[in-house]
Design a protein around this motif. Sequence first.
Motif, mmCIF file in Angstrom:
data_model
loop_
_atom_site.group_PDB
_atom_site.id
_atom_site.type_symbol
_atom_site.label_atom_id
_atom_site.label_comp_id
_atom_site.label_asym_id
_atom_site.label_seq_id
_atom_site.Cartn_x
_atom_site.Cartn_y
_atom_site.Cartn_z
ATOM 1 N N LYS A 1 24.705 43.675 45.787
ATOM 2 C CA LYS A 1 24.719 42.898 44.484
ATOM 3 C C LYS A 1 25.355 41.722 44.151
ATOM 4 N N ASP A 2 26.909 41.474 43.813
ATOM 5 C CA ASP A 2 27.604 40.828 43.940
ATOM 6 C C ASP A 2 27.606 39.667 44.888
ATOM 7 N N ALA A 3 26.899 39.821 46.220
ATOM 8 C CA ALA A 3 26.699 38.849 47.478
ATOM 9 C C ALA A 3 26.064 37.564 46.585
ATOM 10 N N GLN A 4 24.632 37.475 45.446
ATOM 11 C CA GLN A 4 23.716 36.901 45.775
ATOM 12 C C GLN A 4 23.740 36.458 43.906
ATOM 13 N N ARG A 5 25.133 36.632 43.412
ATOM 14 C CA ARG A 5 25.493 35.702 42.531
ATOM 15 C C ARG A 5 27.216 34.711 42.842
ATOM 16 N N ASP A 6 27.189 34.110 41.573
ATOM 17 C CA ASP A 6 28.848 33.079 42.143
ATOM 18 C C ASP A 6 29.441 33.920 41.262
ATOM 19 N N LEU A 7 31.475 34.032 42.309
ATOM 20 C CA LEU A 7 32.288 34.720 41.873
ATOM 21 C C LEU A 7 33.403 34.371 41.904
#
Length: 794
Positions: free
Chosen positions: A753-759
Amino acid sequence: MKRTILLFYLIAVVFVAHAQTKLLFEEASSKAYLMKSATAGNSSQQSINSIISLLSNEEVKSSKGGRPNRKPEFVVRFEQQARIADTGDKLQLKVQLNKVAISGDINYKGFDLGEVLLPEKLSYIIQLLNEQDKEVQSYRQSVKMFDKGSFVVFEMTVPDTAASQRYKLKVVDKELVYTSKSVRQVKEYMELVRAYYVADAALAKTLQDIAYILPDDIDQLTQHEHNLRKLEDAFAFAKEAPFWKKLNLRQNDPLRLTSKINEVETQLQERRRAINHIMATLDMQFYNRGTALFTKGDYKAARAYFAKSLEVNPTFSPSHLQLARLDFINGFVQEAAARTRELVTVMRTDPETAASAMTLAQDIYSTFITQGNNLTTSRQYEDALSAYADARDLCSTIRGLRCNMMALNDGEARAAYGLYRDIIEDGKNSLAHNDLAKAERLAEEALDFQQQYDFVLHNAREASDLVKQVKYRFYLQAIDKGKLYLAQNNYDAALGQFEAALGLEASYTLTPVKELASLAQKAAKPVLLAMLTSGYQQAIDNVLPNARAVASEAIAMQARFALEQDREVQIKYDLLRKRIFTQECINTQAAYDKHFHNAKELIRDKKFISADLAYQAAIKVSEDNADCNIATFTAKDGHEAIAAAVAYQRMLEDINRFVASSRYTEAIETYSKAEKYYLAYEVNRFGLDNTSLFDFAHDSKKFPFTAAVVSHFAALGEEQTSIDLLTSLLDKGYSKGKTKKVQQQLGKQLAAKDAQRDLTEQPKVVASNYTSGHKSLKKLSKAYEKELKRLLKQ
């Protein structure tokens, strides 16, 4: 060749050495020292005094024979040899004692005390003198004395500084030293000698006692064996006595004790072999003794020995045979038959005994037949039948016995018919004297006897006729008693007598008394009316099982005594039946109301499943008694009204059952259905609360179920819910090793899930936020970091 050369070489060396050694001095002298008691002296003299005292207290003789001294004394003798040899630059000094001996009062009961009267040690000074007899050197010595014939007491090599000197050796200040050990040795040796003489007396006594061990005395054999064992034990102990090894009896055995002990041992062994043989064959020994007495006609004594034989060996068949013969001779035929039967059919016997047993069995059989015939002639039929039965039993159990079955059957038939006639005659006499009880007993006995001996009495009619006559008397007696009770208005007793008479009439086809039926009806009606009245009261008292039983019995009585058309009886019966029905409906309504009100109470307590069961019980009570027309709409309406709450609570029960039996998947699925059902049917209107699956799993004490719910939330993509529940589970002590897979799954799902948004933060920091730094969630953090890095690289 080499060995010969070597030998010559050694001889030459010895010869040269001898040639170089020069003997300067040699002197031999005899020494004798008298040991006797003295009033003063050192410790050695005190020990000598003790030794002399020991010798004085015993009969000690002179070693040369003759009369002993008033006070014992002894002499220590030896030859002393001193020599000096010159080997060139050295002197070899040597003093040796030879022919050490003890004489005097040393003969103690045939034993020489010399070897224990030697001094403990010898103390002296050796002086080396020159030719002017001046002392060159002196040596103080102390050696232990040995009785070996000769031994060196001094030997030394010293430098020779003066050539051609004439040296001498002189032994001075010589002392024979005795100690407490010397006294102890004398005392112990004398005790050994005394023990030797005691053993001689004991062996003589043993020889006497052996003569009393009589293997042929079988009556006292156990005692003889016991006495022999005592002698053997005493003999074994005597053989271990110390004097056998310490007195050197091979050289000196004044009493020939060695020969005596061998004789005792030989006799003990012979007695032991004889005793063992007798004991091994004791059953045969007793049998032989019994047979000898049997031959002489002493039957009583013979029986005792045969019995002893069987005590030793219970299966010794020859003794059993002889006892059977004795029983037969003495008239105990039954006992003889029993023993012979067991002997032939059970025991293992030799051919000779088996043949003799068969002959005896044949004699016993013949005796039984003869007894039966004689008893039949004298009209003792019962005893005759017993004798014939014994004969038949013998024939049936002993194969090969020659039995005259025609004679046996004929004799048994005559005795049976005779006894049968006697029983019938006794029964008729009792009937004639109006003793009905005895006549009845004898008639039944005759019938049983006829059945037992059917092959003889098959067509006999006397017993059945006697029974019928007796029963007819009882029949008439019952009618007379019934009439008497009827006249006294004692209807129950009268009816009992008339019913007994009717029973006899039906069972034995007796000639009927015409008035019996009307008499029975007359007695039965008041009894039946009273019974119906009692049943009606029991119905009023709500004792319905008893009331129903009365009604059932009343119908049977009406049919039995032809009272179906009796109006008074019918009215009473109808009243009872109606009252039973009325009471049953009252009871049904009460039961319905009880179940209904119970359901209401359970609903107030929110126990809807139990309430539903109460409603169903109320409906069933009404259906079971449909004739009462109980209104059931209230229970049916109540059942329908709580149906949703009942269904929801049943789901919760199923969930608890699935969790208890570790069926976690079914439990979770059912929980989901229950939550949906709760919302769809508005179960909250019944006052029931719905607990979420998270809270239910969180509070569960079954940790594997909670772990399964963690995996369930993870599968639904509710990672944070799953992490919260997992953290709580680990804090309760659940093994983190068992959560490895679900942690890795959660880590990978969060990373995806986090890979699809900018961290903006580092993966490690984000993972720490998810786990709140919980140490037990390291697997989740590592899986998250590893998966996120992999996805970001793509």
